[in-house]
Design an enzyme around this catalytic site. Structure first.
Site: not given
Ligand SMILES: C[S@@+](CC[C@H](N)C(=O)[O-])C[C@H]1O[C@@H](n2cnc3c(N)ncnc32)[C@H](O)[C@@H]1O
Length: 387
Positions: A141, A217
């Protein structure tokens, strides 16, 4: 929406499957690179919120395999257009929405890849990620302090010292595509997204080398300019970019911060992380910028801002302080697909499966439970029969 109809309505979804990317997000990073040349002289990268891994795929293919994408690919296309116009060589490959990309692929196969040396890529996500060549993946996380030592160890497994929170060999680039599961409640989504962004920034501050870059982002909410102002304190250049593959209807954009230059006395720490309310030592505004930046309300109500001599660093002076207005750029070649357009596809076209279906999506248990209960349609039919 079925696969086929999504293919029509989302050219990047279709293209990602045809070109072997795990997600359409790959094009966002490639188009950002086209504009900002993100990978120039880069060998050490941290990819935050990386699953399913299309950004890591881009990193692996550009840095480890030495393939030409993004800026390098765009330059090559420009060169072949010039050669075609001036010397009458073969015409450059044109993106045809109704064609598969086999022709392009053959051309790319002929190019000589130029892999870089000593590349290190660490990818972190809450979700598990299928392995990728040369990428160390961590399931963690990014908002939790315990992720820092994991990340430092993954970056330098041989020299990692658990008693030190300082990185021995800092990184060139930190990228974050983090997004929460959106609820549709805009304010809540923007708030959760901003927390992910702050977490990413705090991790970046711990590992970036001076001059390093940070790309993340953002959701463009009401007070996003406060964030730009904070970023401007630790980076020389802060710009906001909207790649062509990001839908115009979405509030998503990306901050591209270059030239990491923390102010003197600033120490990154996750015990007192930088956040929306944190005060960091602001550098003295130069007398030149104080004199030149001005804001004037015209008779017809239009506000004119004099941006001063530094073209890409406009500022707006407010009562007693200054707020940075980050320049906003649309990026991605105009010949690229429009992510908001619907394209016609040939009738006999077969819709491909995604390259890498999610290994453990958050909705996995819901699907299993629905299956156990006889599936959505089974249940509906059962109810109809009872009534
Ligand atoms: C839009 S996707 C990313 C796509 C990635 N950049 C790709 O090209 O495949 C957003 C990601 O953020 C991750 N995410 C959300 N909150 C998070 C956290 N607190 N720690 C780590 N990852 C997190 C989600 O699990 C998800 O896989």
């Amino acid at each position: 929406m079925g696969k086929s109809s999504k293919d029509k309505r989302d050219a990047y979804y279709r293209l990602a499957k045809e070109e072997g990317w795990r997600a359409r997000s790959a094009y966002k990073l490639l188009q950002l690179d086209e504009e900002f040349n993100l990978f120039e002289n880069v060998t050490r990268v941290v990819d935050l919120c990386a699953a399913p891994g299309s950004w890591s795929q881009v990193l692996s293919r550009v840095l480890i395999k030495g393939e030409k994408f993004g800026r390098a690919g765009w330059k090559e296309k420009q060169q072949s257009t010039r050669d075609y116009v001036l010397r009458g060589t073969n015409p450059p490959a044109v993106q045809d929405p109704e064609a598969t990309l086999e022709g392009d692929k053959d051309e790319k196969d002929g190019e000589k890849p130029n892999p870089r040396e000593d590349v290190r890529i660490v990818a972190i996500d809450l979700q598990p990620m299928s392995p990728l060549e040369g990428v160390t993946t961590l399931r963690a996380d990014i908002t939790h302090p315990s992720t820092i030592p994991l990340m430092l160890k993954a970056l330098d497994p041989a020299t990692y010292d658990p008693t030190s929170t300082k990185i021995s060999n800092p990184v060139d680039l930190v990228i974050s595509d983090g997004a929460p599961d959106v609820t549709g409640l805009h304010d809540l989504d923007i708030y959760v997204q901003s927390q992910l962004l702050w977490a990413a920034l705090n991790l970046a501050l711990c590992v970036l080398k001076p001059g390093g870059k940070f790309v993340a982002k953002i959701f463009r909410g009401k007070d996003v300019d406060l964030l730009f102002a904070q970023l401007k304190v630790v980076f020389e250049r802060v710009r906001v970019a909207k790649p062509r593959s990001s839908r115009a209807s979405s509030i998503e954009a990306f901050v591209v911060c270059e030239g990491f230059c923390p102010p003197e006395g600033f120490k990154a720490s996750l015990d007192t992380p930088l956040g929306a309310g944190t005060l960091i030592p602001a550098p003295e505004a130069s007398s030149e910028s104080k004199e030149t930046a001005s804001r004037k309300v015209r008779g017809d109500g239009v506000i004119e801002i004099d941006l001063g001599p530094e073209e890409d660093e406009p500022s707006e002076v407010e009562d007693g302080g200054s707020r940075w207005i980050a320049p906003f750029l649309a990026c991605g070649d105009l010949s690229a697909y429009d992510s908001d357009a619907t394209y016609h596809l040939p009738k006999d076209r077969v819709s491909l499966d995604p390259v890498q279906p999610p290994t453990a999506p958050p909705y996995k248990r819901a699907l299993e439970m629905r299956k156990l209960a006889g599936g959505a349609y089974g249940k509906t039919k059962g109810r109809e029969a009872q009534s």
